[in-house]
Design an enzyme around this catalytic site. Structure first.
Site, mmCIF file in Angstrom:
data_model
loop_
_atom_site.group_PDB
_atom_site.id
_atom_site.type_symbol
_atom_site.label_atom_id
_atom_site.label_comp_id
_atom_site.label_asym_id
_atom_site.label_seq_id
_atom_site.Cartn_x
_atom_site.Cartn_y
_atom_site.Cartn_z
ATOM 1 N N HIS A 1 -43.130 16.067 -60.736
ATOM 2 C CA HIS A 1 -43.776 14.776 -60.917
ATOM 3 C C HIS A 1 -44.093 14.583 -62.401
ATOM 4 O O HIS A 1 -44.665 15.459 -63.054
ATOM 5 C CB HIS A 1 -45.056 14.684 -60.086
ATOM 6 C CG HIS A 1 -44.811 14.492 -58.625
ATOM 7 N ND1 HIS A 1 -44.327 13.311 -58.107
ATOM 8 C CD2 HIS A 1 -44.956 15.314 -57.570
ATOM 9 C CE1 HIS A 1 -44.204 13.417 -56.800
ATOM 10 N NE2 HIS A 1 -44.574 14.628 -56.446
ATOM 11 N N PHE B 1 -53.721 18.037 -45.832
ATOM 12 C CA PHE B 1 -54.880 17.481 -46.505
ATOM 13 C C PHE B 1 -55.153 16.084 -45.945
ATOM 14 O O PHE B 1 -54.491 15.113 -46.335
ATOM 15 C CB PHE B 1 -54.636 17.430 -48.019
ATOM 16 C CG PHE B 1 -53.898 18.652 -48.531
ATOM 17 C CD1 PHE B 1 -54.387 19.923 -48.278
ATOM 18 C CD2 PHE B 1 -52.706 18.517 -49.228
ATOM 19 C CE1 PHE B 1 -53.711 21.049 -48.748
ATOM 20 C CE2 PHE B 1 -52.023 19.625 -49.690
ATOM 21 C CZ PHE B 1 -52.524 20.900 -49.450
ATOM 22 N N ASP C 1 -55.958 12.660 -45.415
ATOM 23 C CA ASP C 1 -56.283 11.547 -46.302
ATOM 24 C C ASP C 1 -55.923 10.217 -45.650
ATOM 25 O O ASP C 1 -55.970 10.079 -44.436
ATOM 26 C CB ASP C 1 -55.565 11.732 -47.645
ATOM 27 C CG ASP C 1 -54.047 11.579 -47.522
ATOM 28 O OD1 ASP C 1 -53.526 11.544 -46.381
ATOM 29 O OD2 ASP C 1 -53.378 11.481 -48.566
ATOM 30 N N ASP D 1 -47.271 18.649 -46.146
ATOM 31 C CA ASP D 1 -48.129 17.550 -46.603
ATOM 32 C C ASP D 1 -47.551 16.899 -47.844
ATOM 33 O O ASP D 1 -47.488 15.663 -47.940
ATOM 34 C CB ASP D 1 -49.534 18.078 -46.895
ATOM 35 C CG ASP D 1 -50.498 16.969 -47.304
ATOM 36 O OD1 ASP D 1 -50.435 16.535 -48.481
ATOM 37 O OD2 ASP D 1 -51.294 16.525 -46.466
ATOM 38 N N ASP E 1 -45.261 12.210 -50.223
ATOM 39 C CA ASP E 1 -44.218 11.632 -51.076
ATOM 40 C C ASP E 1 -43.386 10.611 -50.301
ATOM 41 O O ASP E 1 -42.998 9.561 -50.833
ATOM 42 C CB ASP E 1 -43.300 12.723 -51.638
ATOM 43 C CG ASP E 1 -43.959 13.535 -52.748
ATOM 44 O OD1 ASP E 1 -44.981 13.080 -53.296
ATOM 45 O OD2 ASP E 1 -43.448 14.627 -53.058
#
Length: 334
Positions: free
Chosen positions: A49, A237, A239, A306, A311
């Site tokens: 990234h 994670f 979210d 994840d 992504d």
């Protein structure tokens, strides 16, 4: 089994607003396997990234610690909070990364935990760091100041000057343990203690604590500071983004009332029954996907899964692919 995994299994078994679809998870695993056969996906993708540093960047551990201490609530409606950095405009999570990198370029020592304990670190500086390219402001600015101050004071109280010091200290008593890092940050820094009471049972989610470990592991390619023998104990994670892609692929399903609430962008309370269910059921769905992938011969853990799903959700957004709205919560936990 980690506390987070146990909690996810428990909530998924009791949930009424969100249901984990095991068959959908199996189908998703097959689709991921097919896609990964065409493009290799590993922890190396983290450093690929543009805005992320690599393991040789000076102070990279404290950079990651800073990012993940601030990694919460960057969703917004139009106009979106926007940061311009090196000729590009960034929104969402990447606006955070761009803002921190921009501050470092301006010689603001924002990734130094001891700086967070000084008088030079104040709300005026936070507003400067998170200045926007448009009229939209970064959400929860005061909370961002508070969580950094709290984290800096926690390290200082423990006799640490940087998060590297914390990792070195932990490795002396808990060799290469990801869960030991999670336990330390959740026990010593309140904004990392991402838990809730669900049907009178304390449940654990630990989004930012786990992504902190995951980012360090990925940045260092599982070596050095990122060498964790128990990295597979870390879950996804929980979210806003990953539930969107899980729902789009029938891995999780919503009750009609809950679906309507999300589509109408109704704000939810942090720690409410509905909010806990969407987060914990997402964790459990990814556990099923990871287990199926491993059964199919794909060597993957929940951290990589994840990263891949997040992504993918961002790619769909760039393509303007219509997917369900993200659930709305303002929280320092994610």
């Amino acid at each position: 089994m980690s506390k987070v995994r146990k909690s996810a299994e428990f909530v998924a078994s009791k949930s009424t607003n969100v249901t984990v679809n095991a068959e959908g998870c199996r189908s998703m695993a097959l689709a991921i396997k097919q896609r990964m056969s065409h493009s290799h996906y590993s922890h190396s993708n983290w450093s690929a990234h543009t805005l992320n540093p690599d393991m040789n960047t000076p102070g990279v551990v404290d950079w990651i610690f800073t990012i993940d201490t601030l990694n919460f609530s960057f969703w917004s409606d139009e106009p979106k909070f926007e940061v311009k950095y090196q000729g590009n405009n960034y929104t969402g999570y990447w606006s955070l990364v761009a803002a921190i990198n921009r501050a470092l370029d301006e010689n603001i020592p924002i990734t130094c935990p001891m700086f967070w304990c000084t008088d030079e670190f104040n709300m005026e500086l936070i507003r400067k760091i998170f200045r926007s390219e448009n009229e939209a402001s970064a959400p929860l600015l005061e909370e961002r100041f508070n969580v950094l101050r709290e984290a800096g004071e926690a390290l200082k109280k423990g006799g640490f000057k940087s998060f590297e010091d914390v990792l070195r200290s932990l490795s002396s008593s808990n060799p290469r343990s990801a869960l030991a890092v999670v336990d330390w940050v959740t026990s010593n820094i309140g904004s990392y203690d991402d838990t809730a009471l669900y049907k009178n049972v304390k449940v654990y989610i630990y989004k930012r604590a786990q992504i902190l470990v995951g980012d360090i592991w990925a940045c260092f390619h599982g070596t050095g500071f990122g060498e964790f023998e128990d990295i597979n104990e870390i879950t996804m994670f929980a979210d806003y983004r990953v539930p969107q892609i899980l729902y789009a692929n029938n891995c999780i399903e919503y009750s009609p009332h809950f679906h309507d609430k999300i589509q109408k962008k109704v704000m939810m309370e942090s720690g409410s029954c509905e909010e806990v269910e969407i987060r914990e059921c997402s964790i459990w769905a990814v556990e099923l996907i990871v287990n199926e992938l491993n059964n199919l011969g794909v060597n993957i853990n929940a951290v990589l899964a994840d990263f891949y799903l997040w992504d993918t959700a961002k790619e769909k957004e760039k393509e303007n692919t219509r997917i369900i709205e993200c659930h709305r919560v303002r929280s320092v936990f994610y």
